[in-house]
Motif scaffolding. Structure first.
Motif, PDB file in Angstrom:
ATOM      1  N   VAL A 132       0.947  -1.285   0.139  1.00 17.71           N
ATOM      2  CA  VAL A 132       0.167  -0.016  -0.056  1.00 17.71           C
ATOM      3  C   VAL A 132       0.803   1.314  -0.004  1.00 17.71           C
ATOM      4  O   VAL A 132       1.678   1.200   0.714  1.00 17.71           O
ATOM      5  N   GLY A 165      10.697  -3.061   9.825  1.00 20.01           N
ATOM      6  CA  GLY A 165       9.214  -3.337   9.688  1.00 20.01           C
ATOM      7  C   GLY A 165       8.449  -2.065   9.160  1.00 20.01           C
ATOM      8  O   GLY A 165       7.156  -2.340   9.130  1.00 20.01           O
ATOM      9  N   LYS A 168      10.532  -2.108   3.882  1.00 19.51           N
ATOM     10  CA  LYS A 168      12.036  -2.286   2.815  1.00 19.51           C
ATOM     11  C   LYS A 168      12.116  -3.275   2.020  1.00 19.51           C
ATOM     12  O   LYS A 168      12.193  -3.624   0.971  1.00 19.51           O
ATOM     13  N   THR A 169      11.970  -4.547   2.707  1.00 15.98           N
ATOM     14  CA  THR A 169      12.289  -5.851   2.092  1.00 15.98           C
ATOM     15  C   THR A 169      11.039  -5.988   1.139  1.00 15.98           C
ATOM     16  O   THR A 169      11.342  -6.480   0.023  1.00 15.98           O
ATOM     17  N   HIS A 170       9.776  -5.618   1.619  1.00 13.85           N
ATOM     18  CA  HIS A 170       8.674  -5.922   0.568  1.00 13.85           C
ATOM     19  C   HIS A 170       8.828  -4.944  -0.550  1.00 13.85           C
ATOM     20  O   HIS A 170       8.728  -5.425  -1.905  1.00 13.85           O
ATOM     21  N   LYS A 299      -5.305  -5.022   4.577  1.00 11.31           N
ATOM     22  CA  LYS A 299      -5.212  -6.376   5.053  1.00 11.31           C
ATOM     23  C   LYS A 299      -6.332  -7.087   5.157  1.00 11.31           C
ATOM     24  O   LYS A 299      -6.477  -8.270   5.227  1.00 11.31           O
ATOM     25  N   ARG A 324       5.095  -4.180  10.742  1.00  8.45           N
ATOM     26  CA  ARG A 324       5.233  -5.676  11.002  1.00  8.45           C
ATOM     27  C   ARG A 324       4.566  -5.852  12.417  1.00  8.45           C
ATOM     28  O   ARG A 324       3.765  -6.906  12.563  1.00  8.45           O
ATOM     29  N   GLU A 327       0.706  -6.056  11.612  1.00  3.14           N
ATOM     30  CA  GLU A 327       0.417  -7.382  11.212  1.00  3.14           C
ATOM     31  C   GLU A 327       0.366  -8.504  12.321  1.00  3.14           C
ATOM     32  O   GLU A 327      -0.489  -9.423  12.160  1.00  3.14           O
TER      33      GLU A 327
HETATM   34  P1  ADP Z   1      11.537  -4.111   6.798  1.00  5.45           P
HETATM   35  O1  ADP Z   1      12.230  -4.790   5.606  1.00  5.45           O
HETATM   36  O2  ADP Z   1      11.622  -2.539   6.609  1.00  5.45           O
HETATM   37  O3  ADP Z   1      11.996  -4.477   8.057  1.00  5.45           O
HETATM   38  P2  ADP Z   1       9.480  -5.634   5.579  1.00  5.45           P
HETATM   39  O4  ADP Z   1       9.349  -5.154   4.364  1.00  5.45           O
HETATM   40  O5  ADP Z   1       9.763  -6.765   6.115  1.00  5.45           O
HETATM   41  O6  ADP Z   1      10.103  -4.357   6.462  1.00  5.45           O
HETATM   42  O7  ADP Z   1       7.907  -5.165   6.225  1.00  5.45           O
HETATM   43  C1  ADP Z   1       7.322  -5.886   7.334  1.00  5.45           C
HETATM   44  C2  ADP Z   1       6.085  -6.290   7.232  1.00  5.45           C
HETATM   45  O8  ADP Z   1       4.943  -5.316   7.025  1.00  5.45           O
HETATM   46  C3  ADP Z   1       5.844  -7.230   5.924  1.00  5.45           C
HETATM   47  O9  ADP Z   1       5.181  -8.146   6.173  1.00  5.45           O
HETATM   48  C4  ADP Z   1       5.172  -6.329   4.861  1.00  5.45           C
HETATM   49  O10 ADP Z   1       4.379  -7.104   3.962  1.00  5.45           O
HETATM   50  C5  ADP Z   1       4.407  -5.423   5.689  1.00  5.45           C
HETATM   51  N1  ADP Z   1       4.438  -4.144   5.028  1.00  5.45           N
HETATM   52  C6  ADP Z   1       5.373  -2.907   5.212  1.00  5.45           C
HETATM   53  N2  ADP Z   1       5.001  -2.218   4.608  1.00  5.45           N
HETATM   54  C7  ADP Z   1       3.712  -2.342   3.887  1.00  5.45           C
HETATM   55  C8  ADP Z   1       2.875  -1.557   3.023  1.00  5.45           C
HETATM   56  N3  ADP Z   1       3.220  -0.424   2.574  1.00  5.45           N
HETATM   57  N4  ADP Z   1       1.798  -2.076   2.561  1.00  5.45           N
HETATM   58  C9  ADP Z   1       1.590  -3.558   2.884  1.00  5.45           C
HETATM   59  N5  ADP Z   1       2.262  -4.066   3.715  1.00  5.45           N
HETATM   60  C10 ADP Z   1       3.535  -3.676   4.196  1.00  5.45           C
END
Ligand code: ADP
Ligand code: MG
Length: 462
Positions: A132, A165, A168-170, A299, A324, A327
């Motif tokens: 999102v 959380g 970034k990874t997403h 979600k 995170r 979630e």
């Molecule tokens: P980081 O790598 O920054 O620690 P992640 O990419 O692992 O964070 O994100 C943590 C969780 O939150 C994941 O499950 C991700 O799918 C969800 N999330 C983060 N940003 C968003 C977003 N903008 N829309 C939907 N889900 C998100």
């Protein structure tokens, strides 16, 4: 050649040639690049054996006129004093074997071949479809879109940072998926910095430095996650520096994520910091309430959970950390809804889940707090329009008997109290309670009207 064979002892051969590796040929095969474990090693071989090596190599690479040495990042051989090595002994050694072995390097490639099959390493759950865009990440998303349209051309590298959380990874993996679908021929590799480090060390230990290098250079897009992991690891930084340069010079796209902006990454070499700042540095900021609400709404819809906007807002306001955690709370709520599907989720339950989450309490399925025999008796009275005295009394009118028996049945099933305890509550003999319980169990199976009454009463107190 024969001089070399004759003049080296087995142990000296081992000392100088065991850890050398063929790297590649360059300039249409005119230059042979050999990797050696240390600069001491390089100087020594260059000085003493270069001509011999050249001669041996020319059997396999007829155009070779020059040998170049690369130094691996780690000192793999014990450093010997030059005086210890001389005079050269007369054991027969075969430098040709060494060269032939490296020529057969396909054999060495196997572990990397295996990894090659899953080239991109992307996780299918992280796509743009379920990402999102909010105020906190919109800048990062717009950079991502520009990169997807023109990988390697517009912003290179992209350095994306945020606290944990926040996506970034997403986002990084979503970019990968998107490039794959818009530019089908592109070779993409997602890697965590930790994997980069592990493969690098593995490459040195198993003499696979070339394969390691190719693994990260033979691609069009490198997505490297959590670069902060490289802090303080000098040799890995060196390896990454070379990988970066090679890719960047060839206009290959590099996207890096980190928990901090480049300048704040202590323990990182200056030259890497400056390279990280060559392209664009962009962050995902801490989300505002409305950002959390829009992510949560999305979600909740995907999970098809029966939550109102008011409840979503309550959850979003209760989580002040990151997506995170949001979630994590939603997972608990989902578990509660699935386990007690007929009982609407009350506001106090939500608060309890939120409080439990912050204390990292284990998942706690909440049974409505005030549930007790008096709650059940009261609910039954209300339904049948009778009084508590009627239920606890002795009247045998059929309306009252049914009400009394249902109250007993519900106390038995929902409170799981023993018959003697129930006997005390209802001021009856325990066989009366047992009889009531059997009667109602039977009627529920046989008579839908009774079953429905029981359901309606249950719903009213749960
Ligand atoms: P980081 O790598 O920054 O620690 P992640 O990419 O692992 O964070 O994100 C943590 C969780 O939150 C994941 O499950 C991700 O799918 C969800 N999330 C983060 N940003 C968003 C977003 N903008 N829309 C939907 N889900 C998100
Ligand atoms: Mg991450």
């Amino acid at each position: 050649m024969s001089n070399l064979k004759k003049s080296l002892s087995k142990s000296h051969f081992d000392t100088w040639f065991r850890n050398i590796d063929f790297v590649n040929t360059q300039n249409q095969g005119k230059k042979l690049v050999i990797s050696v474990p240390s600069s001491f090693n390089k100087n020594y071989i260059e000085k003493k054996f270069k001509t011999d090596l050249l001669e041996a190599a020319s059997k396999y690479y007829p155009n070779v006129i020059h040998i170049d040495f690369e130094i691996h990042e780690v000192e793999a051989t014990p450093t010997l004093n030059q005086d210890e090595v001389f005079p050269i002994q007369n054991d027969i050694v075969d430098i040709e074997n060494q060269i032939a072995k490296v020529k057969n390097q396909e054999v060495l490639l196997k572990p990397y071949e295996k990894m090659q099959k899953n080239l991109h390493n992307l996780n299918s759950k992280y796509t743009f479809e379920n990402f999102v865009t909010t105020k906190s990440n919109e800048l990062a998303v717009s950079v991502a879109k520009a990169v997807i349209a023109n990988p390697g051309k517009r912003y290179n590298p992209v350095f994306l940072y945020s606290g944990v959380g926040l996506g970034k990874t997403h986002l990084l993996q979503a970019i990968g998926h998107s490039i794959l679908s818009t530019h089908p021929g592109m070779r993409i590799r997602y890697t965590t910095c930790e994997t980069f480090f592990n493969l690098f060390i593995n490459g040195i230990q198993n003499k696979k430095s070339t394969e390691f290098a190719d693994y990260y250079r033979d691609i069009d897009v490198l997505l490297i996650d959590d670069i902060q992991f490289i802090r303080g690891k000098e040799a890995t930084q060196e390896a990454f520096f070379h990988t970066f340069n090679e890719l960047h010079q060839n206009n290959k796209q590099i996207i890096i994520t980190s928990d901090k902006p480049p300048k704040q990454l202590e323990g990182l070499e200056e030259r890497l910091i400056s390279r990280f700042e060559w392209g664009i540095v962009v962050d995902i900021s801490k989300p505002e309430l409305e950002d959390k609400i829009s992510v949560l709404k999305d979600k909740v819809e995907r999970l098809q959970l029966p939550l109102s906007l008011e409840q979503i807002t309550q959850i979003a306001s209760g989580v002040n950390t990151n997506f995170r955690d949001l979630e994590g709370v939603l997972n608990r709520i989902e578990a509660r809804i699935k386990l007690l599907p007929n009982a609407p989720l009350e506001s106090y339950e939500l608060n309890k889940i939120l409080a439990g989450f912050h204390k990292s309490a284990p998942i706690n399925i909440i049974v409505p707090e005030q549930l007790s025999s008096s709650v059940i008796i009261e609910a039954t009275c209300k339904f049948f329009d009778v009084t508590k005295e009627d239920i606890l009394g002795k009247s045998r009118t059929s309306h009252l008997v049914l009400a009394r028996q249902i109250a007993m049945y519900l106390c038995k099933t929902d409170l799981e109290l023993s018959f003697p305890v129930l006997a005390k509550i209802f001021v009856k003999d325990h066989t009366t309670i047992l009889h009531a319980y059997n009667q109602i169990s039977k009627k529920i199976g046989e008579n839908p009207a009774v079953a429905q009454k029981v359901e309606v009463i249950k719903k009213s107190y749960r």
